[in-house]
Design a protein around this motif. Sequence first.
Motif, PDB file in Angstrom:
ATOM      1  N   GLN A   1      63.225   4.876  75.907  1.00 44.37           N
ATOM      2  CA  GLN A   1      64.320   4.300  76.708  1.00 44.37           C
ATOM      3  C   GLN A   1      64.564   5.116  77.977  1.00 44.37           C
ATOM      4  O   GLN A   1      64.774   4.557  79.061  1.00 44.37           O
ATOM      5  CB  GLN A   1      65.600   4.254  75.857  1.00 44.37           C
ATOM      6  N   SER A   2      64.531   6.439  77.862  1.00 49.74           N
ATOM      7  CA  SER A   2      64.732   7.298  79.029  1.00 49.74           C
ATOM      8  C   SER A   2      63.600   7.125  80.039  1.00 49.74           C
ATOM      9  O   SER A   2      63.824   7.088  81.254  1.00 49.74           O
ATOM     10  CB  SER A   2      64.813   8.766  78.585  1.00 49.74           C
TER      11      SER A   2
ATOM     12  N   SER B   1      63.963   3.937  81.877  1.00 48.00           N
ATOM     13  CA  SER B   1      65.085   3.916  82.815  1.00 48.00           C
ATOM     14  C   SER B   1      64.694   4.553  84.143  1.00 48.00           C
ATOM     15  O   SER B   1      65.310   4.283  85.187  1.00 48.00           O
ATOM     16  CB  SER B   1      66.285   4.658  82.214  1.00 48.00           C
TER      17      SER B   1
END
Length: 228
Positions: free
Chosen positions: A207-208, A211
């Motif tokens: 997810q990081s 992003s």
Amino acid sequence: MSILVPRKKEDMKPEDMKPEEGEGSSDEKKTPIVEEIMIPSVSMLCSVGVQFCPSTGGIGTIKFDNKTLKFYLPVITLNVNSEVVMRNLVAYEASTTCESLVFARYTELMNGIIDTDEDAKLLREKKIIINSLKSDADVAELFNGMSKAVRLTKVPYIDKAIEDVNIYFNNALKIRMYRRMKNFVFGSWQILTIIAVILLMFLMAIQSFCSVYSCPRIFHTMSSSTSG
């Protein structure tokens, strides 16, 4: 035979357990605490193949046949007066005999195998309990409310039936499989926790990453390169 049974231990008040006047307060003179008989409930026993059958006779006919898996119990008739009658019988037996408290042991057995209204219903359907009370729940409440014997007692044939049915229940395949699965799950909870933490960290890392870098665009570029 129709047998015409005190309160749940959690319902007992402190004053009910106080020694009578004139008795000493030393540990030696205190009545020993009698625990509920360790035996599965009617519904649990039925789930592993045990059949409950009415016996022709009194309490002395109680037995468990481990070949046919039949648990024989005497027929008991219950009505609005049964609780008082049974309490009095338990008290009378304790005050007049120095031998085994047979009736008290019987009530402890019934207390042990009847936990819910479903247990009472099963015994009623098998004609072991003739119920003139309002409901099966009242029967369960009656037996669960029976006080324990005033002193420790053993009745060989009742204790033999309890021992035999416990041995069968504990060795039943269904129970063994359940216990093995339970032991595996509880024994492996630390490993499962570590795996869950690693998986959670991995998902957070993805997810990081997405992003900061546009994952859909990267995948689209990779897809275009492959098709080209």
